[in-house]
Structures are given as structure tokens and as C-alpha cells.
Write an enzyme that holds these catalytic residues in place. Structure first.
Site, mmCIF file in Angstrom:
data_model
loop_
_atom_site.group_PDB
_atom_site.id
_atom_site.type_symbol
_atom_site.label_atom_id
_atom_site.label_comp_id
_atom_site.label_asym_id
_atom_site.label_seq_id
_atom_site.Cartn_x
_atom_site.Cartn_y
_atom_site.Cartn_z
ATOM 1 N N HIS A 19 39.131 39.912 32.672
ATOM 2 C CA HIS A 19 39.943 39.784 33.724
ATOM 3 C C HIS A 19 41.461 40.259 33.850
ATOM 4 O O HIS A 19 42.212 40.614 34.846
ATOM 5 C CB HIS A 19 39.742 38.206 34.189
ATOM 6 C CG HIS A 19 39.628 37.487 35.587
ATOM 7 N ND1 HIS A 19 39.057 38.553 36.418
ATOM 8 C CD2 HIS A 19 39.941 36.694 36.132
ATOM 9 C CE1 HIS A 19 39.072 37.699 37.565
ATOM 10 N NE2 HIS A 19 39.786 36.724 37.471
ATOM 11 N N ASN A 66 44.461 33.867 40.092
ATOM 12 C CA ASN A 66 44.200 33.213 41.513
ATOM 13 C C ASN A 66 45.191 33.072 42.119
ATOM 14 O O ASN A 66 45.190 32.651 43.699
ATOM 15 C CB ASN A 66 43.222 31.923 41.397
ATOM 16 C CG ASN A 66 42.085 32.257 40.804
ATOM 17 O OD1 ASN A 66 41.583 33.365 40.563
ATOM 18 N ND2 ASN A 66 41.413 31.068 40.558
ATOM 19 N N ASP A 91 40.883 44.543 37.495
ATOM 20 C CA ASP A 91 39.361 44.426 37.018
ATOM 21 C C ASP A 91 38.579 44.371 38.100
ATOM 22 O O ASP A 91 38.691 43.902 39.125
ATOM 23 C CB ASP A 91 39.193 43.173 36.245
ATOM 24 C CG ASP A 91 39.193 41.704 36.882
ATOM 25 O OD1 ASP A 91 40.304 41.456 37.580
ATOM 26 O OD2 ASP A 91 38.096 41.102 37.033
ATOM 27 N N ASN A 112 39.313 36.927 43.665
ATOM 28 C CA ASN A 112 40.290 35.828 44.029
ATOM 29 C C ASN A 112 41.854 36.240 43.875
ATOM 30 O O ASN A 112 42.712 35.978 44.582
ATOM 31 C CB ASN A 112 40.273 34.422 43.077
ATOM 32 C CG ASN A 112 38.897 33.845 43.554
ATOM 33 O OD1 ASN A 112 38.559 33.827 44.713
ATOM 34 N ND2 ASN A 112 38.322 33.343 42.559
#
Length: 182
Positions: A19, A66, A91, A112
Site C-alpha cells: 500500500h 485513507n 498502489d 480509499n
């Protein structure tokens, strides 16, 4: 001024997570270009540099994925940049490891970090999508993206980073990836 905004999870615990590949690329470029960074509330910002007569800066998000939109909103407010000059590095589950795609605007595909950015500044920015593979089962996605790259995957990722660095102008100024094999 072109801004590369690199997103991921900023803690040491997440440093090698799939991520955080956007952050990894950002730090790689900062090192290769021998740039310095200055700390702001939601991000670190490199000094400006020029490539082919165009000015660039690299912003490294210091918020969790997020909440990535907080940094882009803050950066946009301070620098008043055109969204066409923003490229978010992140990513991409739906791309095979070792592949990269560039696109402008469009949806967030369930990402997100992109959702947060789009909610804060709109959708008409560029996206450099860095493939991390899909685990094959939607129930394994969270564990996959928050898992660390394996050693052989890190080798592939850094080979891609080097190709991106060597073709910086083509990718970030001319906005195309043709003939790069990525």
C-alpha cells in the site's frame, strides 16, 4: 509547477507494505535527484527542481492512506496549483506487479486514498498507478495491501523505479509510458 504527490501509510511499520509503494517511489526519486524536503502539517515537500525547463516538486504524504486528501487540499491551498499539474503516485491492485499506468481523472476503483483526494480536490488530476497484483480473493485484499513486499518483489519494484527515474521527463512531463515496457 508540476507536483508529484506520493501516498501510502507513513509509519516505519508500513514502510515496505504494498500500500505504500507510492511513498517508496517518492523517496526513491528524492534520493536519486538529491533533493531536500521540508516538513509541513500533512506532507513533506521537496525543494523545486527543473526537468527540461519545467519546474517540479515532490510531496510525500504524512497522513495515513485513507486521509490522503487532507494533504492534497493543504498543498493545493498553499500552492494554488492546477489539478492538471498534479500526479498522484499510488498502489494499484488491478495491475500486475511490475506494471505502471498513467491516466487522468476517472473513478477511484475502490481505492480509499484516491477517494479521500477526490473528495477534497476533485477528480481531474493525473494518477501514476503502480501495480502490486491482486491476491485473487477479495477477502484477502486488506491483508495483501498491508503486507510487506517479498524480497523478489522488492527487486522488481526497484527496477521499475529506476526505469521511471531514467524516463522522468517522458512520464511526468509528456505524460506517456509508451516504449518503456512497464
Amino acid at each position: 509547477m508540476h507536483t508529484l504527490y506520493c501516498i501510502g501509510n507513513p509509519t516505519l511499520k508500513h514502510k515496505l507494505n504494498r500500500h505504500s509503494v507510492g511513498l517508496m517511489l517518492g523517496y526513491y526519486l528524492i534520493e536519486k535527484l538529491k533533493l531536500k524536503t521540508k516538513k509541513f502539517k500533512h506532507y513533506r515537500l521537496s525543494n523545486q527542481f527543473s526537468i527540461d525547463g519545467e519546474k517540479f516538486q515532490i510531496a510525500i504524504s504524512e497522513t495515513y492512506m485513507n486521509d490522503s486528501g487532507n494533504g492534497t487540499l493543504s498543498l493545493k491551498t498553499i500552492n494554488n496549483f492546477d489539478l492538471n499539474a498534479l500526479i498522484v503516485l499510488y498502489d494499484e491492485l488491478d495491475l500486475e506487479l511490475g506494471y505502471v499506468k498513467l491516466k487522468q481523472g476517472g473513478g477511484n476503483a475502490g481505492h480509499n486514498g484516491l477517494r479521500s483526494i477526490s473528495q477534497n480536490i476533485g477528480i481531474n488530476y493525473w494518477k501514476l498507478r503502480i501495480g502490486i497484483d491482486h491476491p485473487g480473493d477479495k477477502n484477502k485484499v486488506t491483508k495483501h495491501v498491508l503486507g510487506n513486499f517479498k524480497q523478489k518483489e522488492i527487486k522488481i519494484i526497484y527496477e521499475i523505479f529506476e526505469i521511471i527515474y531514467l524516463n522522468f521527463s517522458q512520464i511526468f512531463l509528456n505524460k506517456h509510458l509508451s516504449n518503456l515496457g512497464i
